[in-house]
Design an enzyme around this catalytic site. Structure first.
Site, PDB file in Angstrom:
ATOM      1  CE  LYS A  58       3.813   3.539  13.298  1.00  0.00           C
ATOM      2  NZ  LYS A  58       3.387   2.752  12.133  1.00  0.00           N
ATOM      3  N   PRO A  66      -5.078   0.936  18.367  1.00  0.00           N
ATOM      4  CG  PRO A  66      -7.005  -0.252  17.761  1.00  0.00           C
ATOM      5  CD  PRO A  66      -6.352   0.357  18.922  1.00  0.00           C
ATOM      6  CG  HIS A  97      -2.054  -0.815   0.980  1.00  0.00           C
ATOM      7  ND1 HIS A  97      -3.287  -0.525   1.393  1.00  0.00           N
ATOM      8  CD2 HIS A  97      -2.321  -2.093   0.353  1.00  0.00           C
ATOM      9  CE1 HIS A  97      -4.156  -1.444   1.093  1.00  0.00           C
ATOM     10  NE2 HIS A  97      -3.511  -2.509   0.555  1.00  0.00           N
ATOM     11  CE1 TYR A 108      -5.288   4.183   8.239  1.00  0.00           C
ATOM     12  CE2 TYR A 108      -6.223   4.065  10.598  1.00  0.00           C
ATOM     13  CZ  TYR A 108      -5.100   3.723   9.605  1.00  0.00           C
ATOM     14  OH  TYR A 108      -4.356   2.802   9.795  1.00  0.00           O
ATOM     15  CE1 TYR A 145      -1.545   4.057   9.122  1.00  0.00           C
ATOM     16  CE2 TYR A 145      -0.381   3.059   7.218  1.00  0.00           C
ATOM     17  CZ  TYR A 145      -1.376   3.244   8.134  1.00  0.00           C
ATOM     18  OH  TYR A 145      -2.339   2.176   7.986  1.00  0.00           O
TER      19      TYR A 145
HETATM   20  P1  RFL Z   1       0.219 -11.440  21.667  1.00  0.00           P
HETATM   21  O1  RFL Z   1      -0.184 -11.533  20.295  1.00  0.00           O
HETATM   22  O2  RFL Z   1      -0.757 -10.860  22.713  1.00  0.00           O
HETATM   23  O3  RFL Z   1       0.865 -12.898  22.164  1.00  0.00           O
HETATM   24  C1  RFL Z   1       1.098 -13.230  23.454  1.00  0.00           C
HETATM   25  C2  RFL Z   1       1.157 -14.802  23.617  1.00  0.00           C
HETATM   26  O4  RFL Z   1       1.449 -14.785  25.045  1.00  0.00           O
HETATM   27  C3  RFL Z   1       0.380 -16.250  25.397  1.00  0.00           C
HETATM   28  N1  RFL Z   1       0.210 -15.712  26.796  1.00  0.00           N
HETATM   29  C4  RFL Z   1       0.805 -16.872  27.677  1.00  0.00           C
HETATM   30  N2  RFL Z   1       1.649 -18.088  27.445  1.00  0.00           N
HETATM   31  C5  RFL Z   1       2.214 -18.774  28.359  1.00  0.00           C
HETATM   32  N3  RFL Z   1       1.881 -18.655  29.714  1.00  0.00           N
HETATM   33  C6  RFL Z   1       1.142 -17.270  30.055  1.00  0.00           C
HETATM   34  N4  RFL Z   1       0.567 -17.181  31.286  1.00  0.00           N
HETATM   35  C7  RFL Z   1       0.517 -16.578  28.903  1.00  0.00           C
HETATM   36  N5  RFL Z   1      -0.272 -15.533  28.971  1.00  0.00           N
HETATM   37  C8  RFL Z   1      -0.551 -15.133  27.599  1.00  0.00           C
HETATM   38  C9  RFL Z   1      -0.729 -15.578  24.813  1.00  0.00           C
HETATM   39  O5  RFL Z   1      -1.752 -16.643  24.568  1.00  0.00           O
HETATM   40  C10 RFL Z   1      -0.420 -14.952  23.363  1.00  0.00           C
HETATM   41  O6  RFL Z   1      -0.457 -16.118  22.283  1.00  0.00           O
HETATM   42  O7  RFL Z   1       1.592 -10.497  22.014  1.00  0.00           O
HETATM   43  P2  RFL Z   1       2.705 -10.293  20.989  1.00  0.00           P
HETATM   44  O8  RFL Z   1       3.335 -11.358  20.322  1.00  0.00           O
HETATM   45  O9  RFL Z   1       3.662  -9.378  21.704  1.00  0.00           O
HETATM   46  O10 RFL Z   1       1.995  -9.508  19.305  1.00  0.00           O
HETATM   47  C11 RFL Z   1       1.512  -8.348  19.684  1.00  0.00           C
HETATM   48  C12 RFL Z   1       0.423  -7.988  18.726  1.00  0.00           C
HETATM   49  O11 RFL Z   1      -0.403  -9.067  18.937  1.00  0.00           O
HETATM   50  C13 RFL Z   1      -0.344  -6.492  18.883  1.00  0.00           C
HETATM   51  O12 RFL Z   1       0.346  -5.684  19.238  1.00  0.00           O
HETATM   52  C14 RFL Z   1      -1.187  -6.227  17.578  1.00  0.00           C
HETATM   53  O13 RFL Z   1      -2.235  -7.279  17.241  1.00  0.00           O
HETATM   54  C15 RFL Z   1      -1.906  -5.020  17.917  1.00  0.00           C
HETATM   55  N6  RFL Z   1      -2.586  -4.777  16.551  1.00  0.00           N
HETATM   56  C16 RFL Z   1      -2.167  -3.934  15.554  1.00  0.00           C
HETATM   57  N7  RFL Z   1      -0.745  -3.857  15.399  1.00  0.00           N
HETATM   58  C17 RFL Z   1      -0.129  -3.447  14.239  1.00  0.00           C
HETATM   59  O14 RFL Z   1       1.144  -3.408  14.184  1.00  0.00           O
HETATM   60  N8  RFL Z   1      -0.991  -3.111  13.030  1.00  0.00           N
HETATM   61  C18 RFL Z   1      -2.318  -3.255  13.112  1.00  0.00           C
HETATM   62  O15 RFL Z   1      -2.920  -3.056  12.138  1.00  0.00           O
HETATM   63  C19 RFL Z   1      -3.008  -3.787  14.357  1.00  0.00           C
HETATM   64  N9  RFL Z   1      -4.395  -3.770  14.501  1.00  0.00           N
HETATM   65  C20 RFL Z   1      -4.320  -4.560  16.706  1.00  0.00           C
HETATM   66  C21 RFL Z   1      -4.829  -4.278  15.595  1.00  0.00           C
HETATM   67  C22 RFL Z   1      -4.732  -5.000  17.852  1.00  0.00           C
HETATM   68  C23 RFL Z   1      -6.093  -5.251  18.136  1.00  0.00           C
HETATM   69  N10 RFL Z   1      -6.565  -5.771  18.987  1.00  0.00           N
HETATM   70  C24 RFL Z   1      -7.661  -6.753  19.204  1.00  0.00           C
HETATM   71  C25 RFL Z   1      -5.988  -5.511  20.208  1.00  0.00           C
HETATM   72  C26 RFL Z   1      -6.268  -4.412  15.520  1.00  0.00           C
HETATM   73  C27 RFL Z   1      -6.856  -4.942  16.837  1.00  0.00           C
HETATM   74  C28 RFL Z   1      -8.240  -4.852  16.682  1.00  0.00           C
HETATM   75  C1  PHB Z   2      -6.716  -3.917  10.459  1.00  0.00           C
HETATM   76  O1  PHB Z   2      -6.624  -4.192   9.377  1.00  0.00           O
HETATM   77  O2  PHB Z   2      -6.950  -4.520  11.328  1.00  0.00           O
HETATM   78  C2  PHB Z   2      -6.170  -2.607  10.940  1.00  0.00           C
HETATM   79  C3  PHB Z   2      -5.531  -1.886  10.124  1.00  0.00           C
HETATM   80  C4  PHB Z   2      -4.994  -0.385  10.297  1.00  0.00           C
HETATM   81  C5  PHB Z   2      -5.237  -0.046  11.772  1.00  0.00           C
HETATM   82  C6  PHB Z   2      -5.585  -1.123  12.846  1.00  0.00           C
HETATM   83  C7  PHB Z   2      -6.318  -2.308  12.329  1.00  0.00           C
HETATM   84  O3  PHB Z   2      -4.869   1.114  12.089  1.00  0.00           O
END
Ligand code: RFL
Ligand code: PHB
Length: 391
Positions: A298, A294, A72, A202, A386
């Protein structure tokens, strides 16, 4: 059991570090509380910075991402119906982002770990960290059925997300926590429909924020800002689509393809940083140490920079006997974390409707968006953040 690096958490952070270290001959064990199916069922991030993309390639996990991920070159911001492009390529001298789902890249990382016989142990319970700051080496214990299993190691990596036990193992008088909770959440819907627009939109509107994102040309991801008191059950698919349409420019709303949701969830928005990210032989990485709202995409990308610094610190330690990278890990990682916090907070404040907004605040927000699109300097600043600041 014995290993060099014991990694708690089999999300993207933990798996990526495990894979990178393995390729350099450094042994790891990953402990994950959930089943693999559960981890792969979580729909989360979708936008990858170049640094993350390069790390996936270095981990020899980039093949499918390179084939299926979409490059993108820009994204749109719409403000009460007026839609304008943030041209990432133009304003960063050629950079872009890749749209590739977290689910997909986590699957790629698991497959790579399987191929190399990487040790990832699922369904572990009662993980506990021991001897983190003692003269004797650390160890981790977990429960498997009635058995308590002990893993001796050189280092423990806390990659266990926001709710995991690692951060909590740092004594209260050492750990400093900084937090901002926003008075709303995001209701997200995944649907097998054609995305409404090739680039992300957005959308800021008087009724609240909305985001049009995608996973592929047949899979769309949409979000709307909702009050924290709302439950997923309060939102039928029809109600979701109707509300989304009111927040988008008319021509976009008119061409929005709707369909049944295949996933629907609400995530609260939070900014959070824990300092320091190192305590003795424990290193925190990813969501275990910090959370961003989100809006700036980041979260996952900031986890990637932690992993990059940790990986290089570990390599210097094991391959060159140089501990300086690990010594400076917390400081280096936090410097970049806070910049991602700033950008995520800025985008969130710019685009959402806050319950206590005054007419003055509204005017300021409009002026901020007006300024953004009237100034190359402002657009360059938004674009460089970004696509991701350098590691
Ligand atoms: P995770 O993915 O939470 O993984 C942590 C793992 O640890 C496990 N765990 C345990 N394991 C053993 N013993 C325990 N007691 C434990 N407790 C927990 C969990 O089961 C899990 O598998 O953290 P990690 O690896 O640091 O990754 C971080 C990312 O997942 C997170 O930052 C992103 O998803 C955030 N996020 C976004 N980030 C982006 O860079 N770009 C995006 O577009 C973006 N969109 C988003 C997002 C997060 C969202 N939500 C739901 C919070 C959109 C959403 C809606
Ligand atoms: C997503 O596709 O889940 C998404 C994309 C951009 C964002 C947050 C979430 O800033």
């Amino acid at each position: 059991m014995k290993t060099q690096v014991c990694i708690i958490g089999g999300g993207p952070s933990g798996l990526m570090l495990s894979q990178l270290l393995h390729l350099k001959g450094i042994e790891t064990i990953v402990l994950e509380r959930q089943s693999r199916e559960y981890v792969l069922g979580r729909i989360r991030a979708g936008v990858l910075e170049r640094g993350f993309v390069e790390l996936m390639r270095e981990a020899q996990c980039g093949e499918r991402m390179d084939a299926e991920g979409e490059i993108h070159h820009g994204f749109y911001i719409s403000d009460n119906g007026t839609m304008r492009l943030v041209d990432l390529e133009k304003h960063t001298g050629g950079s872009s982002v890749v749209v590739y789902g977290q689910t997909e890249l986590t699957r790629d990382l698991y497959e790579a770990r399987d191929k190399m016989n990487g040790k990832v142990i699922h369904n572990v319970e009662d993980v506990a960290l021991h001897n983190l700051n003692e003269a004797t080496p650390p160890y981790v214990t977990y429960r498997s059925g009635d058995d308590i299993v002990r893993i001796d190691c050189d280092f423990v990596i806390g990659a266990d997300g926001f709710h995991g036990p690692s951060r909590k193992a740092i004594p209260k008088d050492v750990l400093r926590e900084y937090e901002k909770v926003y008075p709303f959440g995001w209701l997200g819907v995944l649907s097998r429909t054609k995305p409404v627009n090739p680039e992300l939109i957005y959308a800021s509107s008087d009724r609240g924020f909305a985001l049009c994102s995608l996973r592929s040309q047949v899979l769309s991801r949409y979000y709307i800002q909702v009050p924290l008191t709302d439950q997923v059950e309060d939102w039928s698919d029809d109600a979701f689509w109707d509300e989304l349409k009111t927040r988008l420019p008319d021509d976009v709303a008119a061409r929005l393809e709707t369909g049944p949701s295949i996933e629907k969830s609400i995530a609260p928005l939070r900014s959070f940083v824990a300092e320091p990210m190192r305590y003795g032989n424990l290193f925190l990485a990813g969501d275990a140490a910090h959370i961003v709202p989100p809006t700036g995409a980041k979260g996952l990308n900031t986890a990637a920079s932690d992993i990059y610094y940790l990986y290089h610190g570990m390599l210097d330690h094991y391959l060159k006997g140089d501990g300086s990278g690990l010594e400076s890990y917390s400081e280096k990682a936090l410097a970049r974390v806070w910049k991602a916090q700033r950008f995520s907070w800025w985008m969130t404040s710019l685009l959402h409707t806050f319950p206590d907004t005054t007419a003055f605040d509204q005017k300021l927000r409009s002026a901020e968006i007006g300024y953004l699109f009237s100034s190359d300097a402002a657009l360059s600043s938004a674009a460089e953040n970004y696509v991701g600041l350098p590691f």
